[in-house]
Scaffold this active site. Structure first.
Site, PDB file in Angstrom:
ATOM      1  N   ASP A   1       0.807  -1.224   0.000  1.00  0.00           N
ATOM      2  CA  ASP A   1       0.000   0.000   0.000  1.00  0.00           C
ATOM      3  C   ASP A   1       0.840   1.274   0.000  1.00  0.00           C
ATOM      4  OD1 ASP A   1      -2.104  -1.739   0.226  1.00  0.00           O
ATOM      5  OD2 ASP A   1      -2.978  -0.802   2.004  1.00  0.00           O
TER       6      ASP A   1
ATOM      7  N   HIS B   1       3.653  -2.391   3.306  1.00  0.00           N
ATOM      8  CA  HIS B   1       3.688  -1.014   2.795  1.00  0.00           C
ATOM      9  C   HIS B   1       5.016  -0.698   2.104  1.00  0.00           C
ATOM     10  CE1 HIS B   1       0.359  -0.822   5.610  1.00  0.00           C
ATOM     11  NE2 HIS B   1      -0.031   0.294   5.017  1.00  0.00           N
TER      12      HIS B   1
END
Ligand SMILES: [Zn+2]
Length: 274
Positions: A83, A228
């Site tokens: 992400d 992430h």
């Protein structure tokens, strides 16, 4: 479940009114016999409020609409999702690792970061990874009005399509937060809402070892793993721990016989054991 699309904030507002009403009735010694109905109203209002809030923020429930959390499959497949990128140099480092192990992944991209790093987005797509929408400014959609939500999603799809030629058909709301209106806006655009089943809180940079351990011990067939390569729109926090952890997670799970696939592929596996 909810046919009338009401914002979470409106539901909580109404419940606050009910809780306060219940407390006032009890304080004024009204509706106390045979039972303290006022207090009952207040307790029920608080309980419903907590329940609805948890449904909006926890990944693993379909109360406000269907979300994809993992796949039910008998096959040893997992999906890595990243992400908040693209974020240089971490996204490049990650792409190098994915290429080295020939592992496809899914990137939920922040529109503003896409516009700053078009070459990187082109590389992600070119190297066979799946691209997803993660809104333009990485906003909390529970606090955004309907028009803003639509703009956040549409603008991101547009910038990704302009670079890669294809608009994403999967979306991950920032932090996974959604309510009936968020889900309706995604459904109108035929966007599948993808959450996750395994997370390690890697964004807090707890150490490579911790990220790897927390992830590997939770993985099972069909897991969707959240990591992430980016840091919202700020792009300030380093992501070297997540990148290094990704390498170790890939090595460990491969040694256990897992195969890595994209989100699209893992969702197609859902019917396997039914
Ligand atoms: Zn995010």
């Amino acid at each position: 479940m909810f046919d009338i699309k009401i914002r979470l904030i409106s539901m909580l507002g109404l419940l606050t009114f009910i809780v306060l009403g219940g407390l006032i009735l009890d304080y004024r010694k009204m509706l106390r016999r045979p039972k303290r109905i006022g207090i009952g109203m207040a307790v029920l209002g608080i309980a419903i409020g907590v329940f609805l809030t948890l449904c909006a923020v926890l990944p693993d429930n379909n109360v406000f609409g269907k979300v994809f959390v993992e796949s039910e499959t008998s096959r040893k497949v997992v999906a890595l999702t990243f992400d908040d990128g693209p974020y240089s140099p971490y996204t490049e480092q990650l792409l190098d690792i994915l290429k080295e192990y020939n592992v496809p992944a899914t990137f939920f991209l922040v529109g503003e970061n896409v516009q700053k790093n078009p070459e990187l987005v082109r590389r992600i797509a070119y190297e066979g990874h799946q691209l997803g929408n993660h809104t333009y400014h990485h906003v909390d959609l529970l606090k955004s009005d309907k028009k803003t939500i639509a703009e956040e999603v549409d603008h991101t799809s547009k910038v990704i399509a302009a670079i890669t030629g294809t608009a994403p058909h999967v979306v991950r709301p920032p932090h996974g937060f959604r309510d009936p209106v968020v889900m309706e806006i995604m459904a109108e655009r035929s966007l599948k809402v993808v959450e996750w089943s395994v997370m390690s809180r890697d964004w807090t940079n707890p150490g490579v070892e911790v990220i790897v351990d927390r992830t590997v011990k939770k993985v099972k067939n069909g897991s969707i793993i959240l990591l992430h390569d980016g840091d919202g729109t700020a792009s300030e926090a380093p992501r070297i721990q997540s990148v290094e952890a990704a390498r170790r997670i890939i090595q460990t799970l491969m040694a256990q016989g897992y195969q890595f696939v994209t989100v699209d592929e893992i969702l197609n596996k859902t019917e396997d054991i039914k």
